[in-house]
Design an enzyme around this catalytic site. Structure first.
Site, PDB file in Angstrom:
ATOM      1  N   GLY A  86      -5.606  -3.152   3.743  1.00 50.63           N
ATOM      2  CA  GLY A  86      -4.985  -4.316   3.330  1.00 50.63           C
ATOM      3  C   GLY A  86      -5.605  -5.456   3.252  1.00 50.63           C
ATOM      4  O   GLY A  86      -5.798  -6.292   2.220  1.00 50.63           O
ATOM      5  N   ARG A  87      -6.547  -5.676   4.445  1.00 50.13           N
ATOM      6  CA  ARG A  87      -7.076  -7.157   4.566  1.00 50.13           C
ATOM      7  C   ARG A  87      -8.528  -6.968   3.745  1.00 50.13           C
ATOM      8  O   ARG A  87      -9.360  -8.255   3.808  1.00 50.13           O
ATOM      9  CB  ARG A  87      -7.428  -7.534   6.041  1.00 50.13           C
ATOM     10  N   HIS A 129      -8.617 -35.775  13.003  1.00 50.38           N
ATOM     11  CA  HIS A 129      -7.726 -36.627  13.305  1.00 50.38           C
ATOM     12  C   HIS A 129      -6.494 -35.716  14.063  1.00 50.38           C
ATOM     13  O   HIS A 129      -5.237 -36.165  14.475  1.00 50.38           O
ATOM     14  CB  HIS A 129      -6.681 -37.426  12.368  1.00 50.38           C
ATOM     15  N   GLU A 178      -7.462  -9.246  13.071  1.00 46.71           N
ATOM     16  CA  GLU A 178      -6.918  -7.714  13.085  1.00 46.71           C
ATOM     17  C   GLU A 178      -8.135  -6.630  12.944  1.00 46.71           C
ATOM     18  O   GLU A 178      -7.570  -5.509  13.344  1.00 46.71           O
ATOM     19  CB  GLU A 178      -6.052  -7.680  11.799  1.00 46.71           C
ATOM     20  N   GLU A 231       9.454  -5.957   5.026  1.00 49.94           N
ATOM     21  CA  GLU A 231       9.459  -7.124   4.518  1.00 49.94           C
ATOM     22  C   GLU A 231       9.256  -7.099   2.935  1.00 49.94           C
ATOM     23  O   GLU A 231      10.035  -7.888   2.257  1.00 49.94           O
ATOM     24  CB  GLU A 231       8.464  -7.951   5.167  1.00 49.94           C
ATOM     25  N   LYS A 241       0.848  -1.044  -0.106  1.00 41.55           N
ATOM     26  CA  LYS A 241       0.041   0.001   0.056  1.00 41.55           C
ATOM     27  C   LYS A 241       0.871   1.295  -0.144  1.00 41.55           C
ATOM     28  O   LYS A 241       0.513   2.219  -0.704  1.00 41.55           O
ATOM     29  CB  LYS A 241      -0.881   0.133   1.135  1.00 41.55           C
ATOM     30  N   LYS A 287       7.042  -3.557  15.050  1.00 41.75           N
ATOM     31  CA  LYS A 287       7.697  -3.067  13.596  1.00 41.75           C
ATOM     32  C   LYS A 287       8.834  -1.869  14.251  1.00 41.75           C
ATOM     33  O   LYS A 287       9.894  -1.898  13.873  1.00 41.75           O
ATOM     34  CB  LYS A 287       6.869  -2.580  12.793  1.00 41.75           C
TER      35      LYS A 287
END
Length: 510
Positions: free
Chosen positions: A256-257, A373, A342, A203, A197, A483
């Site tokens: 973002g999400r 399982h 978030e 990262e 963005k 961060k």
């Protein structure tokens, strides 16, 4: 005298819950009353059919009435309209949340802008498919958070039968993730999409620099010419070195999400084609229309939020599990984990006051039948009460013997029935207490339009929960502190606690 919100919660606190067995025994129509069959006909873009069944939850007429009153007291209709009309629904940052406009649900200017941006993306994707950038077999999509989870999930769900371009989504700063993508790709036929963005995410930009180096070392004479930028900061992308013809912008007001609907969805368009991407948007738009025009318990995302509030705030359930009984939805639990935690993992109200009750539950899950399982022992016989969502498709995703899919669906339905019914035995270790809640989302098939509707359903469920809790689901300041401290470690600045200081030395960082 209590205010309307407090009064609604007082009514809810006073509920005397019956068992699921009793609820069904007392109301033969319960399954029909708490199920919603949604059908969206989208013309050439497809069809969506899904059944949402919340009857195996402890909601009854009394609880639903109280929750509907709570929604009115929390001004839900106004807040919902603000979401779609471009109002300020993110007060801490003074922003609208215009992801709906990306799929045609929003103020006309924003919808028109979204249409222009979509057309721009379609032209670039079409040009790539037509060979304008040479032979393209692979795309390495670099992002993190919503810039990676959405595209990864959608590409995985929609390309099981093959992809027009092979997509590798890399989010982790761990170099192994990037090396794995490099090993699967040929630099001569690979594009790199950088999804950020701000175009400053540490990262993402670190991985992007390494990808450019890999292209150059692999014989690509102009590595920057192989880069597509997906960003709300096109100027930053130009400054970084991307040609403006290969920059696909999206609005700053798209979080973002919630960004898969924007140019962040470019990998979906490249892998599946623009027709599928438009169908993804159309399915989401159809769910928008349902959410916007249905009221109270008839509104499927709001009904789901009522159940979420019941278990998290009245029954003290700290987690909610999601199990996708379909390999095509293998990444959906991870996607929902970020969307819900978030968005609604907050501790203050929209007024900045401490919340009086729990907010978001911890969302987790997996893929059936594998999960049966691994974790279902706790769900059936453990001491934790965990509401469970099951998601399955009537149509199979494979061409094998129908026995495969029949067994898959039988297992899915049996788990919900077993959680509810339980079983008595003389041996205490073989007793199942039962009365454990679950919900079912059963889609007709998993295609682009249905996936779009399914994602939008959960977005609106998340928003509805936030309104009922009076919190802001659109900021995410909780991710910033770590961060900032990482940057201080990198710069060798500041004093840390003795444990962190010792660990820095052991890791060679100090």
């Amino acid at each position: 005298m209590s205010d309307p919100i407090s009064a609604a919660w007082e009514r809810l606190d006073a509920l005397q819950p019956a068992t699921l067995e009793t609820l069904f025994a007392n109301d033969p129509e319960r399954a029909a009353k708490l199920s919603r069959r949604l059908e969206f006909r989208l013309g050439e873009l497809g069809y969506v059919g899904m059944l949402l069944d919340w009857s195996k939850t402890h909601l009854d007429d009394e609880a639903l009435g109280a929750f509907e009153d709570l929604a009115e007291a929390c001004d839900f209709p106004r807040m919902r309209e603000a979401l779609f009309s471009g109002g300020i629904v993110n007060p801490t940052e003074g922003r609208a949340a215009n992801h709906g406009a990306m799929r045609g649900s929003g103020p006309e200017p924003e919808v028109e802008e979204a249409g222009a941006l979509l057309a721009r993306m379609g032209m670039l994707a079409g040009a790539i498919h037509d060979g304008a950038l040479g032979e393209v077999k692979h795309l390495i999509h670099i992002g993190i958070g919503g810039s990676a989870l959405g595209p990864a999930m959608a590409v995985d769900a929609l390309t099981r039968d093959g992809a027009r371009v092979d997509v590798h989504v890399v989010s982790n700063i761990d170099g192994l993730a990037l090396e794995q993508a490099f090993a699967a790709c040929d630099p001569a036929t690979t594009l790199v999409a950088i999804a950020s963005k701000t175009f400053t995410t540490t990262e993402t930009m670190t991985n992007a620099a390494s990808a450019l180096k890999w292209l150059g070392e692999g014989g690509v004479s102009d590595p920057y010419g192989r880069v597509i930028a997906l960003t709300a900061n096109p100027e930053g992308a130009v400054e970084w070195g991307v040609d403006e013809t290969r920059i696909l912008p999206f609005p700053e007001s798209v979080g973002g999400r919630y960004s898969i609907w924007s140019s962040i969805g470019f990998p979906v368009a490249l892998a599946c084609g623009m027709d599928d991407f438009r169908a993804l948007l159309a399915g989401a738009k159809a769910m928008d229309d349902h959410f916007r025009t249905s009221d109270g318990r008839a509104n499927a995302p709001l009904l789901a939020a009522f159940a979420d509030q019941y278990y998290a705030r009245l029954r003290g359930c700290q987690t909610r599990a999601v199990f996708a009984y379909d390999e095509r939805l293998a990444l959906l639990p991870d996607y929902l984990q970020q969307l819900e935690m978030e968005s609604n993992g907050k501790r203050v109200t929209v007024d900045g006051e401490p919340v009086e009750r729990p907010t978001a539950a911890v969302t987790w899950g997996g893929v059936g039948t594998d999960a049966q399982h691994a974790v279902f022992q706790l769900l059936h016989q453990g001491t934790h009460l965990v509401p469970v969502d099951f998601i399955a498709s009537i149509a199979p995703g494979d061409l094998l013997d129908p026995a495969h899919h029949r067994s898959l669906l039988m297992n899915c339905l049996a788990q919900g029935a077993a959680l509810m019914a339980g079983s008595e035995a003389d041996d205490p270790a073989r007793c199942y207490p039962g009365d454990r809640p679950s919900a079912m989302i059963l889609v007709d098939d998993i295609d682009a339009a249905t996936l779009g509707a399914l994602i939008a359903f959960h977005e609106h469920r998340t928003f509805a929960n936030a309104v009922l809790m009076r919190i802001n689901p659109f900021d995410q300041f909780g991710v910033e502190l770590g961060k900032a401290l990482a940057k201080r470690i990198d710069a060798g600045e500041g004093d840390f606690d003795p444990s962190t200081t010792a660990l820095m030395k052991a890791a060679g960082l100090a």
